[in-house]
Design a protein around this motif. Structure first.
Motif, PDB file in Angstrom:
ATOM      1  N   SER A 125     -11.291 -17.364  15.561  1.00 11.94           N
ATOM      2  CA  SER A 125     -12.084 -17.767  14.388  1.00 11.94           C
ATOM      3  C   SER A 125     -13.497 -17.189  14.451  1.00 11.94           C
ATOM      4  CB  SER A 125     -12.140 -19.301  14.276  1.00 11.94           C
ATOM      5  OG  SER A 125     -10.855 -19.838  14.091  1.00 11.94           O
ATOM      6  N   VAL A 126     -13.557 -15.877  14.645  1.00 13.78           N
ATOM      7  CA  VAL A 126     -14.843 -15.192  14.768  1.00 13.78           C
ATOM      8  C   VAL A 126     -14.877 -14.020  13.783  1.00 13.78           C
ATOM      9  CG1 VAL A 126     -16.356 -13.865  16.291  1.00 13.78           C
ATOM     10  CG2 VAL A 126     -15.070 -15.810  17.186  1.00 13.78           C
ATOM     11  N   GLU A 127     -16.004 -13.857  13.101  1.00 11.58           N
ATOM     12  CA  GLU A 127     -16.165 -12.704  12.229  1.00 11.58           C
ATOM     13  C   GLU A 127     -16.551 -11.479  13.048  1.00 11.58           C
ATOM     14  OE1 GLU A 127     -18.715 -13.093   8.918  1.00 11.58           O
ATOM     15  OE2 GLU A 127     -17.373 -14.455   7.840  1.00 11.58           O
ATOM     16  N   GLY A 128     -16.131 -10.328  12.549  1.00  4.57           N
ATOM     17  CA  GLY A 128     -16.464  -9.098  13.235  1.00  4.57           C
ATOM     18  C   GLY A 128     -16.709  -7.961  12.272  1.00  4.57           C
ATOM     19  N   VAL A 129     -16.854  -6.770  12.843  1.00  3.00           N
ATOM     20  CA  VAL A 129     -17.097  -5.563  12.053  1.00  3.00           C
ATOM     21  C   VAL A 129     -16.120  -4.493  12.505  1.00  3.00           C
ATOM     22  CG1 VAL A 129     -18.765  -3.762  11.472  1.00  3.00           C
ATOM     23  CG2 VAL A 129     -19.546  -6.113  11.808  1.00  3.00           C
ATOM     24  N   VAL A 130     -15.537  -3.787  11.565  1.00  4.06           N
ATOM     25  CA  VAL A 130     -14.620  -2.707  11.885  1.00  4.06           C
ATOM     26  C   VAL A 130     -15.081  -1.442  11.155  1.00  4.06           C
ATOM     27  CG1 VAL A 130     -13.023  -3.127   9.966  1.00  4.06           C
ATOM     28  CG2 VAL A 130     -12.178  -2.100  12.087  1.00  4.06           C
ATOM     29  N   GLU A 131     -14.837  -0.311  11.781  1.00  3.68           N
ATOM     30  CA  GLU A 131     -15.270   0.966  11.225  1.00  3.68           C
ATOM     31  C   GLU A 131     -14.189   1.551  10.314  1.00  3.68           C
ATOM     32  OE1 GLU A 131     -17.242   3.949  13.879  1.00  3.68           O
ATOM     33  OE2 GLU A 131     -15.486   5.136  13.309  1.00  3.68           O
ATOM     34  N   ILE A 132     -14.606   1.972   9.124  1.00  2.00           N
ATOM     35  CA  ILE A 132     -13.703   2.624   8.177  1.00  2.00           C
ATOM     36  C   ILE A 132     -14.238   4.024   7.903  1.00  2.00           C
ATOM     37  CG2 ILE A 132     -12.739   2.558   5.854  1.00  2.00           C
ATOM     38  CD1 ILE A 132     -13.055  -0.457   5.898  1.00  2.00           C
ATOM     39  N   SER A 133     -13.423   5.026   8.136  1.00  2.00           N
ATOM     40  CA  SER A 133     -13.831   6.421   7.947  1.00  2.00           C
ATOM     41  C   SER A 133     -13.261   6.958   6.644  1.00  2.00           C
ATOM     42  CB  SER A 133     -13.345   7.287   9.113  1.00  2.00           C
ATOM     43  OG  SER A 133     -13.865   6.818  10.342  1.00  2.00           O
ATOM     44  N   TYR A 134     -14.085   7.702   5.924  1.00  2.00           N
ATOM     45  CA  TYR A 134     -13.658   8.290   4.658  1.00  2.00           C
ATOM     46  C   TYR A 134     -13.455   9.789   4.818  1.00  2.00           C
ATOM     47  CZ  TYR A 134     -13.893   9.918  -0.196  1.00  2.00           C
ATOM     48  OH  TYR A 134     -13.632  10.527  -1.407  1.00  2.00           O
ATOM     49  N   ASP A 135     -12.273  10.258   4.430  1.00  2.00           N
ATOM     50  CA  ASP A 135     -11.929  11.679   4.468  1.00  2.00           C
ATOM     51  C   ASP A 135     -12.127  12.227   3.058  1.00  2.00           C
ATOM     52  OD1 ASP A 135     -10.773  14.183   4.479  1.00  2.00           O
ATOM     53  OD2 ASP A 135      -8.952  13.559   5.534  1.00  2.00           O
ATOM     54  N   GLU A 136     -13.227  12.960   2.866  1.00  2.00           N
ATOM     55  CA  GLU A 136     -13.575  13.453   1.536  1.00  2.00           C
ATOM     56  C   GLU A 136     -12.560  14.456   1.011  1.00  2.00           C
ATOM     57  OE1 GLU A 136     -17.635  14.788  -0.781  1.00  2.00           O
ATOM     58  OE2 GLU A 136     -17.486  15.094   1.387  1.00  2.00           O
ATOM     59  N   GLU A 137     -12.038  15.300   1.888  1.00  2.00           N
ATOM     60  CA  GLU A 137     -11.107  16.343   1.457  1.00  2.00           C
ATOM     61  C   GLU A 137      -9.811  15.755   0.902  1.00  2.00           C
ATOM     62  OE1 GLU A 137      -8.781  20.280   3.264  1.00  2.00           O
ATOM     63  OE2 GLU A 137     -10.322  19.244   4.447  1.00  2.00           O
TER      64      GLU A 137
ATOM     65  N   ALA B  21      -9.174   9.780   1.359  1.00  2.00           N
ATOM     66  CA  ALA B  21      -8.443   8.742   2.082  1.00  2.00           C
ATOM     67  C   ALA B  21      -9.395   8.021   3.032  1.00  2.00           C
ATOM     68  CB  ALA B  21      -7.278   9.346   2.854  1.00  2.00           C
ATOM     69  N   ILE B  22      -9.042   6.783   3.359  1.00  2.00           N
ATOM     70  CA  ILE B  22      -9.813   6.042   4.352  1.00  2.00           C
ATOM     71  C   ILE B  22      -8.900   5.670   5.516  1.00  2.00           C
ATOM     72  CG2 ILE B  22     -11.492   5.131   2.722  1.00  2.00           C
ATOM     73  CD1 ILE B  22     -10.025   2.437   2.847  1.00  2.00           C
ATOM     74  N   THR B  23      -9.504   5.586   6.702  1.00  2.00           N
ATOM     75  CA  THR B  23      -8.770   5.179   7.894  1.00  2.00           C
ATOM     76  C   THR B  23      -9.506   4.020   8.539  1.00  2.00           C
ATOM     77  OG1 THR B  23      -7.997   7.442   8.284  1.00  2.00           O
ATOM     78  CG2 THR B  23      -7.894   5.905  10.140  1.00  2.00           C
ATOM     79  N   VAL B  24      -8.800   2.928   8.780  1.00  2.00           N
ATOM     80  CA  VAL B  24      -9.380   1.757   9.434  1.00  2.00           C
ATOM     81  C   VAL B  24      -9.212   1.918  10.934  1.00  2.00           C
ATOM     82  CG1 VAL B  24      -9.257  -0.744   9.707  1.00  2.00           C
ATOM     83  CG2 VAL B  24      -8.853   0.287   7.462  1.00  2.00           C
ATOM     84  N   SER B  25     -10.311   1.862  11.659  1.00  2.00           N
ATOM     85  CA  SER B  25     -10.285   2.023  13.105  1.00  2.00           C
ATOM     86  C   SER B  25      -9.633   0.812  13.776  1.00  2.00           C
ATOM     87  CB  SER B  25     -11.712   2.193  13.629  1.00  2.00           C
ATOM     88  OG  SER B  25     -11.747   2.106  15.036  1.00  2.00           O
ATOM     89  N   ASN B  26      -9.114   1.013  14.987  1.00  2.00           N
ATOM     90  CA  ASN B  26      -8.568  -0.092  15.764  1.00  2.00           C
ATOM     91  C   ASN B  26      -9.644  -0.739  16.633  1.00  2.00           C
ATOM     92  OD1 ASN B  26      -6.324  -1.686  16.298  1.00  2.00           O
ATOM     93  ND2 ASN B  26      -5.848  -0.602  18.185  1.00  2.00           N
ATOM     94  N   ASN B  27     -10.864  -0.247  16.530  1.00  2.00           N
ATOM     95  CA  ASN B  27     -11.976  -0.803  17.291  1.00  2.00           C
ATOM     96  C   ASN B  27     -12.654  -1.936  16.503  1.00  2.00           C
ATOM     97  OD1 ASN B  27     -11.656   1.040  19.449  1.00  2.00           O
ATOM     98  ND2 ASN B  27     -12.767   2.600  18.279  1.00  2.00           N
ATOM     99  N   TRP B  28     -12.797  -3.055  17.164  1.00  2.00           N
ATOM    100  CA  TRP B  28     -13.367  -4.244  16.528  1.00  2.00           C
ATOM    101  C   TRP B  28     -14.541  -4.729  17.349  1.00  2.00           C
ATOM    102  CZ3 TRP B  28     -14.322  -9.256  17.950  1.00  2.00           C
ATOM    103  CH2 TRP B  28     -14.500 -10.199  16.938  1.00  2.00           C
ATOM    104  N   GLU B  29     -15.605  -5.124  16.681  1.00  2.00           N
ATOM    105  CA  GLU B  29     -16.775  -5.677  17.362  1.00  2.00           C
ATOM    106  C   GLU B  29     -17.151  -6.994  16.718  1.00  2.00           C
ATOM    107  OE1 GLU B  29     -20.037  -3.037  17.439  1.00  2.00           O
ATOM    108  OE2 GLU B  29     -18.975  -1.429  18.470  1.00  2.00           O
ATOM    109  N   ALA B  30     -17.608  -7.935  17.514  1.00  2.00           N
ATOM    110  CA  ALA B  30     -18.047  -9.215  16.959  1.00  2.00           C
ATOM    111  C   ALA B  30     -19.285  -8.993  16.114  1.00  2.00           C
ATOM    112  CB  ALA B  30     -18.354 -10.195  18.107  1.00  2.00           C
ATOM    113  N   ALA B  31     -19.399  -9.760  15.054  1.00  2.00           N
ATOM    114  CA  ALA B  31     -20.554  -9.639  14.169  1.00  2.00           C
ATOM    115  C   ALA B  31     -21.813 -10.053  14.905  1.00  2.00           C
ATOM    116  CB  ALA B  31     -20.344 -10.505  12.930  1.00  2.00           C
ATOM    117  N   LYS B  32     -22.911  -9.346  14.656  1.00  2.00           N
ATOM    118  CA  LYS B  32     -24.178  -9.642  15.314  1.00  2.00           C
ATOM    119  C   LYS B  32     -25.059 -10.503  14.430  1.00  2.00           C
ATOM    120  CE  LYS B  32     -23.975  -5.255  17.809  1.00  2.00           C
ATOM    121  NZ  LYS B  32     -24.621  -3.956  18.081  1.00  2.00           N
TER     122      LYS B  32
END
Length: 234
Positions: free
Chosen positions: A208-220, A223-234
């Motif tokens: 039950s903790v909020e976090g932040v995940v990185e989403i990368s945008y491929d302009e060409e 498309a977007i890719t959601v990373s599998n890396n998760w960090e707790a919200a600061k």
């Protein structure tokens, strides 16, 4: 003046009087109501305030308000001019388009985007006096690391192409908007305009903790890719 003319004039006066009375009696009635739109989860809604409306309809996340034509601009200011309206976009044939946006919305419509910190809605004015608001369901890719399962919330289905499948992270998913348009859908997130990355909110259901995940945008490939890396919200 002959009797025929008098009869015609008298008849016209009577007709005009009857029409005036009828019009007065037929005046559309309004009711002062709380103006709110309901989200995809129970208890979630946006409340704009109170307003005199003609009618209201609720169905499957869709809310339709009818107001008097002379009140439309004021109603638009109450809703479209609120703090919850975070931008404007063109609706495309998106993921779940046929099931969610079947009534009152069409591809090519210019819509307003609403966000309350958790959920999304889109809205548009129809035929002057009608206002349509539709809640937008989530797409929630799953991130699994550190023995926790985390769903990436706050990804509105409206940004994804109609043929999107799966919830796995690390997979590019076609989106319907360019980089600048895409940022409208993440009003509370941080961005890197050089690397084309969005740092979006997500939630650890196990702890039950909020976090932040990185989403990368491929302009060409748009498309977007959601990373599998998760960090707790600061």
């Amino acid at each position: 003046m002959n009797k025929k003319k008098i009869l015609i004039i008298t008849s016209l006066v009577i007709i005009i009087t009857i029409m005036t009375v009828f019009t007065s009696c037929a005046k559309i009635q309004t009711e002062n109501s709380t103006i709110n739109i309901v989200g995809t989860h129970p208890g979630v809604s946006i409340v704009f305030g109170n307003f005199d409306i003609v009618s209201r309809k609720n169905s499957n996340g869709l809310t339709i308000f009818e107001v008097l034509p002379e009140d439309a601009d004021e109603f638009k200011q109450l809703t479209f001019g609120s703090e919850y309206c975070v931008g404007e976009f063109t609706l495309h044939e998106c993921y779940k388009y046929d099931t969610v946006f079947a009534e009152g919305f069409h591809t090519g419509d210019i819509c307003k985007l609403f966000f309350d910190g958790e959920e999304y809605w889109l809205g548009r004015q129809v035929n002057g006096k009608y206002f349509y608001f539709q809640s937008i369901p989530f797409v929630s890719p799953i991130v699994e690391n550190e023995n926790a399962v985390r769903a990436i919330g706050f990804l509105p289905s409206v940004i994804f192409s109609a043929d999107m499948e799966g919830k796995e992270p690390g997979i590019p998913r076609k989106v319907l908007y360019d980089w600048e348009e895409l940022k409208i859908f993440f009003p509370e997130s941080k961005y890197d305009d050089v690397l084309k990355k969005i740092y979006a909110r997500c939630y650890d259901f196990l702890n039950s903790v909020e976090g932040v995940v990185e989403i990368s945008y491929d302009e060409e490939n748009s498309a977007i890719t959601v990373s599998n890396n998760w960090e707790a919200a600061k």
